[in-house]
Design a protein around this motif. Structure first.
Motif, short mmCIF file in Angstrom:
data_model
loop_
_atom_site.label_atom_id
_atom_site.label_comp_id
_atom_site.label_asym_id
_atom_site.label_seq_id
_atom_site.Cartn_x
_atom_site.Cartn_y
_atom_site.Cartn_z
N GLU A 169 0.78 -0.95 0.02
CA GLU A 169 0.01 0.07 0.01
C GLU A 169 0.59 1.27 -0.07
N LYS A 170 0.38 2.25 -0.40
CA LYS A 170 1.00 3.71 -0.35
C LYS A 170 1.08 4.36 0.75
N THR A 171 0.34 3.84 1.91
CA THR A 171 0.25 4.27 3.19
C THR A 171 0.87 3.30 4.23
N LEU A 172 1.70 3.71 5.25
CA LEU A 172 2.14 2.94 6.29
C LEU A 172 0.84 2.58 7.26
N ILE A 173 1.15 1.64 8.23
CA ILE A 173 0.14 1.38 9.12
C ILE A 173 -0.01 2.55 10.33
N ASN A 174 1.04 3.45 10.30
CA ASN A 174 1.00 4.60 11.20
C ASN A 174 0.32 5.84 10.63
N GLY A 175 -0.19 5.52 9.14
CA GLY A 175 -0.63 6.73 8.46
C GLY A 175 -0.11 7.51 7.87
N MET A 176 1.23 7.51 7.88
CA MET A 176 2.39 8.33 7.25
C MET A 176 2.42 7.51 5.70
N PRO A 177 2.65 8.40 4.52
CA PRO A 177 2.94 7.98 3.17
C PRO A 177 4.30 7.14 3.01
N TYR A 178 4.10 5.95 2.37
CA TYR A 178 5.34 5.16 1.86
C TYR A 178 5.99 5.97 0.62
N THR A 179 7.28 6.25 0.88
CA THR A 179 7.54 6.76 -0.35
C THR A 179 9.06 5.90 -0.78
N PRO A 180 9.21 4.85 -1.33
CA PRO A 180 10.21 4.27 -1.66
C PRO A 180 10.98 4.73 -2.81
N ILE A 181 12.23 4.41 -2.95
CA ILE A 181 13.03 5.27 -3.89
C ILE A 181 12.78 4.69 -5.43
N GLU A 182 12.49 3.59 -5.36
CA GLU A 182 11.90 2.99 -6.85
C GLU A 182 10.86 2.28 -6.86
#
Length: 368
Positions: free
Chosen positions: A52-65
């Motif tokens: 998913e694009k959101t982590l369990i803590n509600g923060m966005p997950y932004t991978p390098i690639e």
């Protein structure tokens, strides 16, 4: 989105099952990853996974690639729309509610305008994301359950109210009531709230005081209707008089309380908690309508059931034993237990005769 395993971090949520060299997944969709699980993926030599694009803590997950070419080519508008999925909004709302809850623990009063700001975007998204509502229990964690529960109860309460044809203003009030039903938990000791083993009799008696605490915290909020406040005070009362804090029964339990209480029980029983494992939503509905018959309003329960059973012949489902099949026939008298044809073997299973097997989830277009 599809990312390399080496880029994963704690709190990532799998958006698809992960397979190795077997037909059974080594990790299931909606699993919340920690370092131990990430290491298991590496041990199985898994190169990449969908998350998913959101982590369990509600923060966005932004991978390098991001590996998906279609995602890389997607327009900004499409990306923004995808980011506004109900599950993303839910995780963000939980963190906002958590901050409010901690302020109540510190002795501050409820700011109802902030609670409205948390809940209203979820109600708007709910209009177009009905099927996603019934996947929210997957995002419950033992550590943050108490916060996730309140936000989820607000959503389920609003869903039921909508099915019962309440107007928009009433739906918002019922959602606010669902969200604030457990605000009185802020007055309970953290030692009890976050205990990792079963509660003692005395500890449970303390927990049973929370509806009264909740009512005292909301009684002077002018933007909440009296019916909403009564719904908060009575949300643990049951039609047969077995509830608390006053043991009210039948028509003495307000309809708002019946709605919030049904939503509260449904989410609690389907969620991962400190001292209890989650259960299939279909199994829970069956338990609430049969094993706990007489406790919940059948009209309210049917409204909730109408959402989770929004399937038809041909719908693909995952069973509690991990097998996947499609629905062949639905008996109106037992809609939770249809006739299933397994996809791998074409074996026919009558869930009405195999009581130990349940439907875990219905596959939507988004999950296929």
């Amino acid at each position: 989105m599809r990312v390399m395993v080496k880029e994963l971090q704690e709190g990532c949520i799998l958006s698809a099952d992960v397979y190795s060299k077997t037909n059974r997944p080594i990790m299931k969709k909606n699993t919340v990853l920690n370092n131990e699980l990430i290491n298991i993926l590496k041990l199985f030599l898994i190169r990449d996974v969908h998350v998913e694009k959101t982590l369990i803590n509600g923060m966005p997950y932004t991978p390098i690639e991001v590996l998906d070419d279609e995602n890389l080519a997607a327009s900004k508008e499409e990306s923004e729309q995808e980011a506004l999925r109900l599950s993303d909004l839910f995780l963000i709302a939980v963190q906002k509610y958590k901050r409010e809850f901690k302020s109540w623990q510190a002795g501050l009063p409820i700011d109802i305008s902030r609670i409205r700001e948390i809940i209203l975007p979820l109600l708007e998204k709910m209009e177009t994301s009905t099927s996603e509502i019934f996947t929210l229990h997957h995002f419950s964690t033992k550590e943050d359950y108490i916060y996730q529960h309140s936000v989820a109860v607000a959503i389920f309460s609003a869903f039921i109210a909508k099915k019962l044809n309440y107007n928009k203003g009433e739906i918002v009030q019922i959602a606010l009531g669902g969200c604030l039903a457990d605000c009185g938990m802020a007055k309970i000791s953290n030692t009890i709230l976050f205990k990792k083993t079963s509660l003692t009799v005395n500890e449970f008696e303390e927990i049973k005081k929370h509806p009264t605490h909740s009512y005292k915290m909301v009684q002077n909020i002018s933007l909440l209707r009296d019916s909403t406040k009564l719904g908060i005070a009575q949300h643990h009362e049951r039609l047969d008089g077995s509830g608390y804090p006053f043991g009210e029964k039948g028509n003495k339990v307000h309809l708002f309380a019946k709605i919030i209480g049904t939503a509260d029980t449904f989410h609690a029983m389907t969620s991962e908690r400190l001292y209890r494992s989650k259960q299939s939503p279909f199994k829970v509905l069956e338990m609430m309508s049969e094993d706990q018959f007489g406790k919940f309003d059948p009209v309210v329960l049917k409204a909730l059931m109408s959402g989770i059973m929004n399937f038809s012949n041909g719908s693909k489902v995952k069973l509690s034993d991990g097998r996947v099949g499609e629905i062949l026939f639905i008996d109106e008298k037992a809609p939770i237990r249809p006739l299933i044809k397994l996809l791998n073997s074409n074996e026919i299973i009558d869930l009405g005769k195999h009581r130990h097997i349940f439907i875990n989830e219905v596959f939507t277009e988004a999950s296929n």
